[in-house]
Design a protein around this motif. Sequence first.
Motif, PDB file in Angstrom:
ATOM      1  N   PRO A 137      12.051   9.649  20.053  1.00  0.00           N
ATOM      2  CA  PRO A 137      12.702   8.339  20.159  1.00  0.00           C
ATOM      3  C   PRO A 137      13.313   8.173  21.550  1.00  0.00           C
ATOM      4  O   PRO A 137      13.661   9.140  22.217  1.00  0.00           O
ATOM      5  CB  PRO A 137      13.766   8.379  19.066  1.00  0.00           C
ATOM      6  CG  PRO A 137      13.980   9.808  18.759  1.00  0.00           C
ATOM      7  CD  PRO A 137      12.693  10.515  19.089  1.00  0.00           C
ATOM      8  N   ALA A 138      13.412   6.938  21.960  1.00  0.00           N
ATOM      9  CA  ALA A 138      13.963   6.668  23.295  1.00  0.00           C
ATOM     10  C   ALA A 138      15.395   7.161  23.361  1.00  0.00           C
ATOM     11  O   ALA A 138      16.175   6.981  22.427  1.00  0.00           O
ATOM     12  CB  ALA A 138      13.897   5.180  23.584  1.00  0.00           C
ATOM     13  N   ALA A 139      15.720   7.772  24.462  1.00  0.00           N
ATOM     14  CA  ALA A 139      17.072   8.277  24.642  1.00  0.00           C
ATOM     15  C   ALA A 139      18.016   7.093  24.819  1.00  0.00           C
ATOM     16  O   ALA A 139      17.658   6.076  25.410  1.00  0.00           O
ATOM     17  CB  ALA A 139      17.128   9.187  25.856  1.00  0.00           C
ATOM     18  N   PRO A 140      19.219   7.196  24.305  1.00  0.00           N
ATOM     19  CA  PRO A 140      20.160   6.088  24.482  1.00  0.00           C
ATOM     20  C   PRO A 140      20.483   5.883  25.964  1.00  0.00           C
ATOM     21  O   PRO A 140      20.580   6.822  26.743  1.00  0.00           O
ATOM     22  CB  PRO A 140      21.389   6.520  23.699  1.00  0.00           C
ATOM     23  CG  PRO A 140      21.205   7.956  23.396  1.00  0.00           C
ATOM     24  CD  PRO A 140      19.757   8.276  23.564  1.00  0.00           C
TER      25      PRO A 140
END
Length: 98
Positions: free
Chosen positions: A83-86
């Motif tokens: 998942p995309a990193a925050p």
Amino acid sequence: MERPLIAALLLVGLIIGSGVGSSYARARRGWNDYQAAKKTVPGARSAAWLLIKVVTTKIGVIALLLIGAVAYAAAGGGDEPAPAAPNPSSTPDERPAR
């Protein structure tokens, strides 16, 4: 004079006879135990082979599962994109913290 000799021979005969009798009884019990154990050997042997077969089957199944898990992991199976990193930057709606 004959009575003490007869009594002594009788006593020696009783001692020897009781020793021989107890040895014979012990040998007879041992032979009977041997015959009983000899009759149980084929059943015990087949039971032992059955247990060995069960254990080797379980070990084989576990080994196949482990090999399959390693092959699956090595092939990259089940890899989903991370998942995309925050984003650490603040959004325009928020005020910067002081």
